[in-house]
Motif scaffolding. Structure first.
Motif, short mmCIF file in Angstrom:
data_model
loop_
_atom_site.label_atom_id
_atom_site.label_comp_id
_atom_site.label_asym_id
_atom_site.label_seq_id
_atom_site.Cartn_x
_atom_site.Cartn_y
_atom_site.Cartn_z
N ARG A 106 -17.05 74.21 13.90
CA ARG A 106 -16.55 75.46 13.30
C ARG A 106 -15.06 75.40 12.97
O ARG A 106 -14.53 76.34 12.36
CB ARG A 106 -16.79 76.61 14.28
CG ARG A 106 -18.26 76.90 14.46
CD ARG A 106 -18.57 77.86 15.59
NE ARG A 106 -17.72 79.05 15.62
CZ ARG A 106 -17.66 79.88 16.66
NH1 ARG A 106 -18.41 79.66 17.72
NH2 ARG A 106 -16.88 80.92 16.63
N ALA A 108 -13.13 73.68 10.79
CA ALA A 108 -12.75 73.75 9.37
C ALA A 108 -12.89 75.17 8.83
O ALA A 108 -12.02 75.66 8.11
CB ALA A 108 -13.59 72.77 8.55
N LYS A 109 -13.98 75.84 9.19
CA LYS A 109 -14.22 77.21 8.72
C LYS A 109 -13.14 78.16 9.27
O LYS A 109 -12.61 79.00 8.55
CB LYS A 109 -15.60 77.68 9.16
CG LYS A 109 -15.93 79.07 8.69
CD LYS A 109 -17.30 79.49 9.17
CE LYS A 109 -17.55 80.94 8.77
NZ LYS A 109 -18.76 81.48 9.37
N VAL A 110 -12.81 78.01 10.55
CA VAL A 110 -11.81 78.88 11.18
C VAL A 110 -10.44 78.62 10.57
O VAL A 110 -9.70 79.57 10.28
CB VAL A 110 -11.78 78.66 12.72
CG1 VAL A 110 -10.61 79.37 13.36
CG2 VAL A 110 -13.09 79.12 13.34
N ALA A 112 -9.81 77.56 7.53
CA ALA A 112 -9.82 78.13 6.17
C ALA A 112 -9.68 79.64 6.24
O ALA A 112 -8.95 80.25 5.45
CB ALA A 112 -11.10 77.74 5.46
N GLU A 113 -10.34 80.24 7.18
CA GLU A 113 -10.32 81.70 7.33
C GLU A 113 -8.94 82.22 7.73
O GLU A 113 -8.50 83.26 7.28
CB GLU A 113 -11.36 82.10 8.38
CG GLU A 113 -11.62 83.58 8.47
CD GLU A 113 -12.75 83.87 9.45
OE1 GLU A 113 -12.60 84.81 10.24
OE2 GLU A 113 -13.77 83.15 9.42
N ARG A 129 -13.53 80.84 18.55
CA ARG A 129 -14.33 79.79 19.19
C ARG A 129 -14.22 79.82 20.71
O ARG A 129 -15.04 79.23 21.40
CB ARG A 129 -13.93 78.42 18.67
CG ARG A 129 -14.09 78.28 17.16
CD ARG A 129 -13.47 77.01 16.63
NE ARG A 129 -12.07 76.95 16.98
CZ ARG A 129 -11.38 75.81 17.19
NH1 ARG A 129 -11.98 74.66 17.05
NH2 ARG A 129 -10.10 75.85 17.50
#
Length: 166
Positions: A106, A108-110, A112-113, A129
């Protein structure tokens, strides 16, 4: 070129600075004087005695934390990360796992967010996370206690810099 300095008028001479390259960069490199073997033996004996005593005294807490982490999501209790120790030796650095099992997936998603490019020092105040129990053990620094095993094994010392990530 090298610089020799005496230590406090004792007549002892130690190597302090030398020219050359250090990790690919040229210039002056500080070379600290070697520590006497008696100092190193006492430091190691203290590391073993204190870490072993703390592990024995804290064993009920360590087992309780491990049980809660395991029951929380059935994932691994410990988080291991490769770190660099003395003389560049790599070792596994242990902590209680305070993040979700899929935290790395998770990441990369975090990032980016939350808009972060720095992968080495990425840290959020409220990282999604981190588990609820993970927040508590981080706040109380209980997540760091498994490092006493690293001290007992000789991977690191109770006193000294935090081993860097390679």
């Amino acid at each position: 070129m090298s610089l020799l300095a005496t230590t406090s008028g004792t007549g002892l001479v130690s190597k302090g600075l030398t020219s050359g390259s250090h990790h690919g960069s040229a210039g002056l490199v500080f070379v600290p004087p070697a520590k006497p073997i008696s100092y190193l033996a006492c430091k190691r004996a203290l590391d073993v005695a204190v870490s072993l005593t703390m592990l024995l005294v804290l064993m009920p807490l360590l087992l309780l934390v491990a049980l809660i982490i395991k029951l929380q999501d059935r994932g691994p209790v410990l988080f291991g990360q490769t770190r660099v120790g003395k003389d560049g030796r790599h070792f596994q650095f242990y902590k209680f796992r305070s993040m979700a099992v899929d935290a790395e997936a998770r990441l990369a998603k975090v990032k980016a967010e939350y808009g972060s490019e720095d992968s080495v020092r990425f840290k959020l105040e409220r990282d999604p996370r981190i588990t609820a129990f993970g927040r508590l053990i981080r706040k109380l620094s209980i997540d760091e206690l498994p490092q006493l095993v690293n001290v007992l094994r000789g991977d690191m010392s109770l006193v000294g810099p935090r081993p860097p990530v390679p």
